[in-house]
Design a protein around this motif. Structure first.
Motif, PDB file in Angstrom:
ATOM      1  N   HIS A 367       0.849  -1.190   0.000  1.00 51.18           N
ATOM      2  CA  HIS A 367       0.000   0.000   0.000  1.00 51.18           C
ATOM      3  C   HIS A 367       0.886   1.242   0.000  1.00 51.18           C
ATOM      4  O   HIS A 367       1.750   1.401   0.873  1.00 51.18           O
ATOM      5  CB  HIS A 367      -0.910   0.037   1.234  1.00 51.18           C
ATOM      6  N   SER A 369       1.867   4.633   1.013  1.00 54.21           N
ATOM      7  CA  SER A 369       1.488   5.392   2.206  1.00 54.21           C
ATOM      8  C   SER A 369       2.081   6.792   2.237  1.00 54.21           C
ATOM      9  O   SER A 369       1.606   7.649   2.985  1.00 54.21           O
ATOM     10  CB  SER A 369       1.927   4.642   3.467  1.00 54.21           C
ATOM     11  N   GLN A 370       3.129   7.042   1.431  1.00 57.02           N
ATOM     12  CA  GLN A 370       3.782   8.348   1.466  1.00 57.02           C
ATOM     13  C   GLN A 370       4.274   8.754   0.078  1.00 57.02           C
ATOM     14  O   GLN A 370       4.687   7.907  -0.712  1.00 57.02           O
ATOM     15  CB  GLN A 370       4.989   8.333   2.426  1.00 57.02           C
ATOM     16  N   PHE A 434       5.833   2.367  -0.317  1.00 56.27           N
ATOM     17  CA  PHE A 434       4.904   1.370   0.234  1.00 56.27           C
ATOM     18  C   PHE A 434       5.760   0.390   1.027  1.00 56.27           C
ATOM     19  O   PHE A 434       6.507  -0.407   0.462  1.00 56.27           O
ATOM     20  CB  PHE A 434       4.066   0.674  -0.845  1.00 56.27           C
ATOM     21  N   TYR A 441      10.395   0.622  -4.241  1.00 58.01           N
ATOM     22  CA  TYR A 441       9.432   1.719  -4.284  1.00 58.01           C
ATOM     23  C   TYR A 441       9.355   2.262  -5.705  1.00 58.01           C
ATOM     24  O   TYR A 441      10.164   1.915  -6.570  1.00 58.01           O
ATOM     25  CB  TYR A 441       9.805   2.831  -3.289  1.00 58.01           C
ATOM     26  N   ASN A 500       1.940  12.253   3.838  1.00 60.18           N
ATOM     27  CA  ASN A 500       1.249  10.992   4.059  1.00 60.18           C
ATOM     28  C   ASN A 500       0.018  10.899   3.156  1.00 60.18           C
ATOM     29  O   ASN A 500      -0.745  11.865   3.035  1.00 60.18           O
ATOM     30  CB  ASN A 500       0.821  10.855   5.516  1.00 60.18           C
ATOM     31  N   VAL A 501      -0.168   9.766   2.528  1.00 57.30           N
ATOM     32  CA  VAL A 501      -1.352   9.520   1.713  1.00 57.30           C
ATOM     33  C   VAL A 501      -2.480   9.116   2.660  1.00 57.30           C
ATOM     34  O   VAL A 501      -2.397   8.092   3.332  1.00 57.30           O
ATOM     35  CB  VAL A 501      -1.095   8.413   0.672  1.00 57.30           C
ATOM     36  N   GLN A 502      -3.526   9.941   2.740  1.00 60.68           N
ATOM     37  CA  GLN A 502      -4.593   9.698   3.709  1.00 60.68           C
ATOM     38  C   GLN A 502      -5.292   8.372   3.471  1.00 60.68           C
ATOM     39  O   GLN A 502      -5.568   7.611   4.405  1.00 60.68           O
ATOM     40  CB  GLN A 502      -5.597  10.850   3.676  1.00 60.68           C
ATOM     41  N   LYS A 503      -5.586   8.065   2.218  1.00 62.55           N
ATOM     42  CA  LYS A 503      -6.183   6.779   1.872  1.00 62.55           C
ATOM     43  C   LYS A 503      -5.124   5.951   1.171  1.00 62.55           C
ATOM     44  O   LYS A 503      -4.861   6.103  -0.017  1.00 62.55           O
ATOM     45  CB  LYS A 503      -7.399   6.964   0.956  1.00 62.55           C
ATOM     46  N   LYS A 504      -4.468   5.089   1.947  1.00 62.88           N
ATOM     47  CA  LYS A 504      -3.367   4.306   1.402  1.00 62.88           C
ATOM     48  C   LYS A 504      -3.823   3.535   0.162  1.00 62.88           C
ATOM     49  O   LYS A 504      -4.870   2.903   0.167  1.00 62.88           O
ATOM     50  CB  LYS A 504      -2.829   3.349   2.465  1.00 62.88           C
TER      51      LYS A 504
END
Length: 565
Positions: A367, A369-370, A434, A441, A500-504
């Motif tokens: 996922h 995430s960033q 991820f 990555y 940060n990705v709010q919705k991974k």
């Protein structure tokens, strides 16, 4: 870096005999062929299938029964667990499932990646330490008597058995895990016939991608059964040309379902030009409608070889975990493409660059995430040792020229080096993280010209994307004003910033060389890491040939898109 597949079994196996047909564990003389398709598994699992030998086994390594019994005792298995564990190896005649003498099987790679992807599996164990050492090796020769491999083999089977007992996400159950790994080589044409005509139609009812590929298996199996097709030669036709060679070309395309069988005329017409363009696009070639060398090469791949290729990819699809999320990212290594899938289907696609042979891009799920803008590049130790240190000896100003700095001294006097943000940073202007144990990555690159290459397996293992700003905007859409303008200004500032990705976002790194796209059409891609070649040699009897179809002549010709697995 050793290649891994992060995919999971998603098949509902309902018939012992029928499953055995597919996995190659049935033989008319086998002592274990004692159960009807509706009977109990118990009898089959209690007796070793001695029809499996070193010559026809999927793996060329075999276990000592004493080692299995010692493992059962050490792990304090219940009586049922012990029977299940023995049963797994009985149907294989105590053949290894996860290793062969030349390395891990595809299923072994998958099993470990699946375990790594599971929650709560971060504790260091002798097996995980052993697996980490295996992953870092580009080549591997395994002695089946080596106790470390024996224990790792048996522990992976225990992990599979535990997942079956837990029925995690519906991927495994106590019935199907016995047949999760092929056991015996089969003739590919017989295997295809079994799948098409003997296998229960509801056997893999929840696997749409498998069923879609099965439809095309029927086309190529039928063509191969009738003798395949005659070779096509390179010809420079113009629209309106009439030639017997045109009739031969139309017949060849119709045999694989690429042209209407009713048109056998000798006229090189618009319909044929469109059919050639479509064929080229679906085989990763420049869609110009010209009968050039690469197109003829793809046309002349034998029908039986395509049958083998499709069977190998159908086997992978049995291990493909369905993604429940409405949005996700998929990178298919053989097609060198990234696909962003949204609520309404494919949002966009873009070319990627993947690891070259020897530093293969690892295959797994994760996922994102960033997103890191203007990232530092922490140079891997292997690159420092093998590339940067020799360059430093030749040029004392090498680090300054490359905008690099020494952070500290590591082990064995190998410096820890990072590259500062800037226009020449190897990660470009952003990277997409991820978390995974393989340090893989997605990232940008300053050298966009590389995306024009036909074969883009040229990186050190991570995945370079052609349009990082677009990917970042899609991942951060609707999040704290992160639109295209803000992304551009953040990059222009030149300072590292992590968002940060709010919705991974789920991401799947896959390896399909044959699949059905969202329009229902058959697509093929190159076997860039020789996975097909290696698996064919393990799955099939007779002469096994590697996939030899053409690669792309242009990035713009890439229009591959994957059925959601």
């Amino acid at each position: 870096m050793k290649k891994l597949l992060a995919i999971a079994l998603a098949a509902s196996l309902t018939s012992c005999t029928q499953v055995a047909d597919w996995f190659g564990t049935t033989d008319s003389t086998s002592k274990t062929e004692t159960i009807s398709s509706t009977g109990s598994y118990a009898a089959r699992l209690e007796v070793r299938d001695e029809s499996i030998t070193a010559e026809n086994a999927y793996s060329d390594l075999f276990l000592d029964t004493a080692a299995v019994e010692q493992f059962i005792k050490k792990e304090n298995f219940t009586d049922m667990q012990a029977r299940q564990f023995r049963g797994f190896y009985n149907v294989r005649n105590y053949q290894y499932a996860w290793f062969a003498s030349t390395g891990m099987t595809e299923q072994g790679q998958t099993m470990w990646a699946l375990h790594q992807d599971s929650a709560g599996n971060k504790k260091e164990t002798p097996v995980s330490a052993h697996m980490d050492s295996i992953i870092q090796k580009d080549s591997l020769v395994i002695d089946g008597k080596d106790s470390s491999f024996v224990q790792t083999e048996l522990m992976l089977t225990k992990l599979l058995m535990n997942k079956a007992a837990e029925n995690q996400s519906g991927l495994f159950n106590r019935t199907n895990f016995f047949f999760a790994v092929p056991a015996k080589k089969m003739d590919p044409m017989q295997m295809a016939d079994s799948i098409l005509h003997k296998q229960d139609s509801g056997l893999y009812a929840n696997n749409d991608a498998y069923d879609a590929l099965k439809l095309y298996l029927a086309k190529f199996h039928e063509a191969a059964r009738k003798g395949g097709w005659q070779p096509i030669t390179v010809s420079k036709f113009k629209k309106g040309t009439s030639s017997p060679a045109v009739s031969a070309l139309k017949k060849r395309l119709s045999l694989s379902g690429d042209y209407p069988s009713g048109d056998t005329s000798s006229l090189y017409n618009d319909s044929l030009i469109m059919a050639i363009k479509d064929f080229q696009s679906r085989n990763g070639l420049k869609a110009d409608g010209m009968l050039n060398d690469s197109t003829v090469k793809a046309l002349n791949v034998p029908a039986e070889e395509r049958v083998q290729q499709i069977l190998v990819n159908m086997n992978r699809l049995l291990w493909s975990q369905a993604l429940s999320d409405s949005s996700y990212i998929q990178v298919n290594i053989p097609s060198y493409m990234l696909y962003a899938i949204g609520d309404s289907g494919k949002a966009f696609e873009m070319p990627v660059i993947v690891g070259r042979q020897g530093t293969n891009t690892v295959m797994f799920n994760g996922h994102i995430s960033q997103v890191v803008f203007n990232p530092h590049w922490n140079v891997p130790e292997s690159i420092v040792k093998n590339e940067i240190m020799p360059a430093m000896k030749k040029d004392k100003n090498y680090l300054k020229k490359k905008n690099m700095e020494i952070v500290s001294m590591g082990k064995d006097s190998i410096p820890v080096i990072r590259q500062l943000p800037g226009k020449d940073n190897s990660l470009g202007t952003m990277k997409f993280l991820f978390p995974n144990s393989f340090d893989i990555y997605l990232h940008d690159t300053p050298d966009k010209s590389l995306f024009a290459k036909k074969d883009r397996a040229i990186s050190h293992g991570c995945i370079r994307v052609a349009d990082a700003p677009r990917l970042a905007a899609w991942l951060l859409e609707g999040q704290n004003g992160w639109d295209a303008a803000k992304i551009k200004s953040t990059v222009a500032a030149g300072k590292e910033e992590t968002v940060n990705v709010q919705k991974k976002m789920p991401v799947a790194i896959t390896y399909y060389t044959a699949w059905i796209d969202e329009t229902g059409k058959m697509r093929f891609a190159n076997d860039v890491y020789d996975h097909d070649k290696e698996t064919m040699a393990r799955m099939f009897t007779g002469k096994n040939v590697s996939v030899a179809h053409g690669s792309a002549d242009s990035v713009n010709a890439r229009r591959d898109s994957l059925v959601r697995p």
